[in-house]
Design an enzyme around this catalytic site. Structure first.
Site, PDB file in Angstrom:
ATOM      1  N   GLU A 131      28.751  -6.829  22.143  1.00  0.00           N
ATOM      2  CA  GLU A 131      30.052  -7.347  21.711  1.00  0.00           C
ATOM      3  C   GLU A 131      31.224  -6.660  22.432  1.00  0.00           C
ATOM      4  O   GLU A 131      32.338  -6.612  21.903  1.00  0.00           O
ATOM      5  CB  GLU A 131      30.203  -7.219  20.203  1.00  0.00           C
ATOM      6  CG  GLU A 131      29.270  -8.123  19.427  1.00  0.00           C
ATOM      7  CD  GLU A 131      29.616  -8.227  17.962  1.00  0.00           C
ATOM      8  OE1 GLU A 131      29.969  -9.328  17.511  1.00  0.00           O
ATOM      9  OE2 GLU A 131      29.528  -7.198  17.255  1.00  0.00           O
ATOM     10  N   HIS A 158      35.538  -2.014  16.233  1.00  0.00           N
ATOM     11  CA  HIS A 158      34.793  -3.076  15.544  1.00  0.00           C
ATOM     12  C   HIS A 158      33.797  -2.407  14.603  1.00  0.00           C
ATOM     13  O   HIS A 158      32.986  -1.579  15.030  1.00  0.00           O
ATOM     14  CB  HIS A 158      34.055  -3.960  16.547  1.00  0.00           C
ATOM     15  CG  HIS A 158      33.166  -4.978  15.889  1.00  0.00           C
ATOM     16  ND1 HIS A 158      33.638  -5.912  14.990  1.00  0.00           N
ATOM     17  CD2 HIS A 158      31.825  -5.197  15.989  1.00  0.00           C
ATOM     18  CE1 HIS A 158      32.641  -6.662  14.578  1.00  0.00           C
ATOM     19  NE2 HIS A 158      31.522  -6.244  15.165  1.00  0.00           N
ATOM     20  N   HIS A 160      31.657  -2.840  10.408  1.00  0.00           N
ATOM     21  CA  HIS A 160      31.070  -3.780   9.452  1.00  0.00           C
ATOM     22  C   HIS A 160      31.207  -3.261   8.016  1.00  0.00           C
ATOM     23  O   HIS A 160      30.207  -3.006   7.343  1.00  0.00           O
ATOM     24  CB  HIS A 160      29.593  -4.012   9.772  1.00  0.00           C
ATOM     25  CG  HIS A 160      29.325  -4.476  11.162  1.00  0.00           C
ATOM     26  ND1 HIS A 160      29.156  -3.620  12.217  1.00  0.00           N
ATOM     27  CD2 HIS A 160      29.221  -5.733  11.677  1.00  0.00           C
ATOM     28  CE1 HIS A 160      28.942  -4.308  13.320  1.00  0.00           C
ATOM     29  NE2 HIS A 160      28.981  -5.592  13.025  1.00  0.00           N
ATOM     30  N   HIS A 190      30.803 -10.888   8.775  1.00  0.00           N
ATOM     31  CA  HIS A 190      30.466 -10.102   9.958  1.00  0.00           C
ATOM     32  C   HIS A 190      31.077  -8.708   9.902  1.00  0.00           C
ATOM     33  O   HIS A 190      30.363  -7.715   9.893  1.00  0.00           O
ATOM     34  CB  HIS A 190      30.945 -10.855  11.200  1.00  0.00           C
ATOM     35  CG  HIS A 190      30.629 -10.192  12.495  1.00  0.00           C
ATOM     36  ND1 HIS A 190      30.808 -10.810  13.716  1.00  0.00           N
ATOM     37  CD2 HIS A 190      30.172  -8.945  12.796  1.00  0.00           C
ATOM     38  CE1 HIS A 190      30.457  -9.989  14.688  1.00  0.00           C
ATOM     39  NE2 HIS A 190      30.076  -8.850  14.148  1.00  0.00           N
TER      40      HIS A 190
END
Length: 254
Positions: free
Chosen positions: A83, A102, A104, A166
């Site tokens: 990603e 990023h 989660h 996500h």
């Protein structure tokens, strides 16, 4: 022999360890990046057989990646995250962004699954809800340029974006700011989730929101006593959370 990016790699590793120790993400999931001065280059936590879990990240886990998602420099058994395009398209489309994260976070994911909006329910956490928190509607891994562009388009000029089912994407003008923004978003969403469980969360009064907004834009000489704003206040919070995470890690290993 000291390497060219040693200090920057340690900074990214410290962000990873802090977010991991706070369990904002699990295991090796998630990554932190930093734009380099060299054109179309970034530092990012690598992935592969030798990678460490986020809370155990070391500088050697950080690699140099170009804006085509190719590794430029780093250990042989580490590769760019699949990603990487999340980070690349934030850097490509937003010159002000220096760091991308990023993660989660569990409560964030639950709120997006239930399509519950983020409301200004806590007096000192009204900034993000009042700015508007965009939600990327797809529950898909961002593994192509097109998907990276799509996410960047939805996120616009906001500092945070929820990703349905996500996780989150967070940006900042430094690793420290992006890390603190991630922590703040996680705390807000955790309180938001609990408020929805209790039922019927109500926003704070509009006059209180406006007063806090006025306080944020006031000059340093007009701020209430003890209220350190700007970079001074940011770095104070950075030290607190990194020291707290280090203390927890040391206690867990003792």
């Amino acid at each position: 022999m000291p390497g060219k990016y040693d200090d920057l790699k340690e900074l990214i590793a410290e962000s990873c360890r802090t977010l991991g120790e706070m369990e904002i993400t699990k295991a090796a999931l998630g990554h932190v990046s930093l734009r380099l001065e060299e054109p179309d280059r970034m530092l990012i936590k690598g992935k592969g057989p030798a990678e460490n879990g986020l809370r155990f990240t070391e500088p050697n886990d950080i690699i140099v990646v170009d804006f085509q998602a190719n590794k430029v420099e780093g250990p042989e058994d580490l590769q760019p995250p699949s990603e990487s395009f999340i980070h690349i398209w934030q850097f490509k489309t937003r010159p002000d962004v220096q760091s991308v994260i990023h993660m989660h976070p569990e409560n964030v994911i639950q709120l997006t699954i239930g399509e519950k909006p983020i409301l200004p329910i806590v007096g000192n956490r009204t900034r993000l809800p009042m700015m508007g928190v965009p939600v990327y509607p797809r529950s898909i891994t961002i593994t192509t340029d097109k998907l990276g562009q799509d996410l960047a388009r939805v996120m616009g000029d906001k500092p945070v974006c929820l990703m349905r089912g996500h996780g989150v994407t967070v940006v900042g003008d430094s690793v420290e700011r992006a890390t603190l923004e991630t922590i703040d978003l996680n705390e807000l969403c955790t309180m938001m989730y609990k408020a929805y469980v209790l039922g019927g969360p109500k926003p704070v009064l509009q006059e209180d929101i406006e007063e806090r907004r006025d306080s944020r834009v006031a000059g340093a000489e007009n701020r209430p006593r003890g209220n350190a704003g700007g970079r001074v206040g940011m770095m104070s919070r950075w030290r607190y959370f990194t020291q707290l995470a280090a203390e927890k890690a040391a206690g867990g290993r003792s």
